[in-house]
Scaffold this active site. Structure first.
Site, mmCIF file in Angstrom:
data_model
loop_
_atom_site.group_PDB
_atom_site.id
_atom_site.type_symbol
_atom_site.label_atom_id
_atom_site.label_comp_id
_atom_site.label_asym_id
_atom_site.label_seq_id
_atom_site.Cartn_x
_atom_site.Cartn_y
_atom_site.Cartn_z
ATOM 1 N N LYS A 153 41.359 44.170 30.435
ATOM 2 C CA LYS A 153 42.157 43.330 29.530
ATOM 3 C C LYS A 153 42.643 44.102 28.294
ATOM 4 O O LYS A 153 43.669 44.751 28.362
ATOM 5 C CB LYS A 153 41.382 42.074 29.189
ATOM 6 C CG LYS A 153 41.023 41.317 30.496
ATOM 7 C CD LYS A 153 40.810 39.856 30.302
ATOM 8 C CE LYS A 153 40.261 39.161 31.516
ATOM 9 N NZ LYS A 153 41.274 38.629 32.406
ATOM 10 N N TYR A 163 31.823 34.998 36.177
ATOM 11 C CA TYR A 163 32.825 35.474 37.134
ATOM 12 C C TYR A 163 33.044 36.949 36.847
ATOM 13 O O TYR A 163 33.296 37.342 35.707
ATOM 14 C CB TYR A 163 34.127 34.690 36.951
ATOM 15 C CG TYR A 163 35.278 35.184 37.798
ATOM 16 C CD1 TYR A 163 35.321 34.923 39.164
ATOM 17 C CD2 TYR A 163 36.326 35.910 37.231
ATOM 18 C CE1 TYR A 163 36.379 35.362 39.943
ATOM 19 C CE2 TYR A 163 37.386 36.351 38.003
ATOM 20 C CZ TYR A 163 37.411 36.078 39.356
ATOM 21 O OH TYR A 163 38.458 36.520 40.119
ATOM 22 N N ASP A 198 29.328 43.011 31.847
ATOM 23 C CA ASP A 198 30.729 42.805 32.184
ATOM 24 C C ASP A 198 31.434 42.361 30.903
ATOM 25 O O ASP A 198 31.377 41.197 30.516
ATOM 26 C CB ASP A 198 30.856 41.733 33.279
ATOM 27 C CG ASP A 198 32.305 41.418 33.604
ATOM 28 O OD1 ASP A 198 33.202 41.870 32.864
ATOM 29 O OD2 ASP A 198 32.537 40.697 34.593
HETATM 30 N N1 HOZ Z 1 40.784 34.652 36.394
HETATM 31 C C1 HOZ Z 1 41.547 34.553 35.194
HETATM 32 C C2 HOZ Z 1 40.933 33.591 34.246
HETATM 33 N N2 HOZ Z 1 39.558 33.714 34.063
HETATM 34 C C3 HOZ Z 1 42.964 34.132 35.470
HETATM 35 C C4 HOZ Z 1 43.822 35.285 35.712
HETATM 36 C C5 HOZ Z 1 45.299 34.905 35.808
HETATM 37 O O1 HOZ Z 1 45.629 33.895 36.379
HETATM 38 O O2 HOZ Z 1 46.116 35.642 35.294
#
Ligand code: HOZ
Length: 427
Positions: A266, A143, A238
């Site tokens: 992050k 992802y 990534d």
């Molecule tokens: N897409 C995020 C986990 N892989 C979640 C992001 C969120 O809900 O803060």
């Protein structure tokens, strides 16, 4: 007894789709009511009912030094007092760019943005602009944020909710996206042998964290590097999740591989919205205002967010930081694995630095297919049993977990003790 979490969730669903601002938070995969978080400190957060949880998502990675670290909070307060946003450059952005380039040697120049999605989307545009090619390769289960051309057979919420390719993404937008199997070297070689000279970039999570945690094999990443170099294809790592998380220099440092571009996020924001993409100068200089590849953002390099990120980057360079983080994360996965074994539950776990995966399967998965074969029903029971015990894991079987430097022995032992009770429910 009425729960404030229930009340808030009922209200939220009236004004927000699904009651949440990011799908996985809705608990739809595991069932039940999402916890609405009120405050956090160190390895803990507290929900709307003031119930305390040991937190193993850490804001999905950023809270590596623990929540509300006093130095980070102070840096944010001081920056906020000087003004929230200027839409003009600041010294903090210069310092952060210098720090990122120093810590991640493959990055000679870097552009700050506000989210991982922006970082990967812009890196992709740069790769296409620089090569003049259309096709891109991504891997099933990875992802890379929610840009259109990357929302194909993707992990995280798309995988969790069984729609790995999003509605609303035009076929025309994704017809140039080739999706290959993670860790399948032969398939990658065959693809490059047939159409290598048409491929703008390969984008990969070098430690996949959006289909639970799945490590890329060294052979897979080395083949990728070799094939990209041979065919003039841009290799994009990534490292939004793995950057400053699995090691100070990210997964690329662990593997000794130099990507052409890297996406970060992050940890570099320390809990506020900072992300970045960067790489070779010759490539990065094709970005506007020097080159023809356009990208911009009002909040890019926001001074308050950069202050949070810089103080976090300082804290993670304390001597022994990654040794301790990795050791605590190993203790967690070993402790839970032993607890499961003692209870006779089929379970295993893995970790890389401060990132981990829990699997209700006999062996650690190395591919998307192996990961999917895990027992999701058992995960859901385990998740709720742990939640009842005051331990918050990601509310979906297809997400990685995150440990902070504040998860000390007492916290890990309390988690394993809770795990013993949870596994007993599965035996
Ligand atoms: N897409 C995020 C986990 N892989 C979640 C992001 C969120 O809900 O803060």
């Amino acid at each position: 007894m009425t729960s404030k979490n229930d009340d808030l969730f009922a209200r939220a669903q009236l004004t927000t789709p699904g009651g949440v601002n990011s799908p996985v938070r809705a608990f739809r995969s595991v069932g039940g009511t999402p916890r609405f978080i009120n405050r956090a400190e160190g390895p803990y957060f507290w929900d709307a009912d003031d119930k305390r949880y040991i937190d193993y998502i850490g804001s999905w990675g950023p809270a590596i030094v623990g929540h509300a670290h006093p130095e980070v909070v102070q840096a944010v307060q001081q920056a906020a007092a000087r003004g929230l946003s200027f839409g003009a450059p600041t010294e903090g952005e210069v310092l952060m760019a210098e720090e990122i380039c120093r810590l991640v040697p493959s990055i000679e120049q870097v552009r700050l943005v506000s989210s991982g999605t922006e970082a990967t989307m812009s890196a992709l545009r740069l790769a296409r602009g620089a090569t003049g090619r259309d096709k891109i390769i991504k891997f099933e289960g990875c992802y890379h944020g929610h840009a259109d051309s990357l929302l194909v057979k993707a992990g995280s919420g798309l995988l969790t909710f069984g729609n790995p390719t999003s509605a609303g993404v035009l076929k025309d937008f994704i017809k140039h996206t080739l999706v290959l199997d993670y860790n399948n070297v032969q398939q990658l070689e065959d693809t490059f042998n047939s159409i290598g000279d048409q491929i703008a970039c390969v984008i990969v999570e070098p430690v996949a964290g959006n289909m639970n945690l799945v490590r890329a094999t060294p052979e897979f990443l080395q083949a990728m590097r070799r094939l990209c170099s041979k065919h003039g294809t841009v290799l994009i790592f990534d490292e939004v999740m793995s950057g400053f998380r699995v090691a100070l220099g990210g997964a690329q440092a662990l593997h000794g591989i130099t990507p052409d571009l890297t996406a970060l996020g992050k940890v570099i924001g320390g809990g506020l919205p900072v992300a970045a993409f960067g790489g070779r100068t010759e490539l990065m200089q094709q970005m506007a205002p020097l080159g023809a590849v356009y990208q911009a953002g009002t909040l890019s390099g926001n001074p308050v967010a950069v202050a949070a990120g810089m103080s976090t980057l300082k804290l993670i360079q304390a001597p022994g930081f990654y040794e301790t983080l990795g050791a605590q994360t190993s203790k967690l996965v070993q402790g839970l694995s032993q607890a499961a074994k003692d209870a006779g539950v089929t379970f295993c776990a893995d970790s890389v630095g401060g990132m981990f995966g829990l699997y209700f399967s006999a062996k650690v998965p190395t591919s998307y297919a192996e990961m999917l074969a895990g027992n999701k029903e058992q995960f859901n029971i385990f998740f709720h049993a742990m939640l009842d015990e005051g331990v918050y894991f990601a509310p979906a079987a297809f997400e990685a977990g995150f440990v902070s430097i504040q998860h000390d022995d007492a916290v890990i032992e309390a988690t394993v003790a809770a795990g013993r009770k949870a596994f007993a429910q599965l035996a």
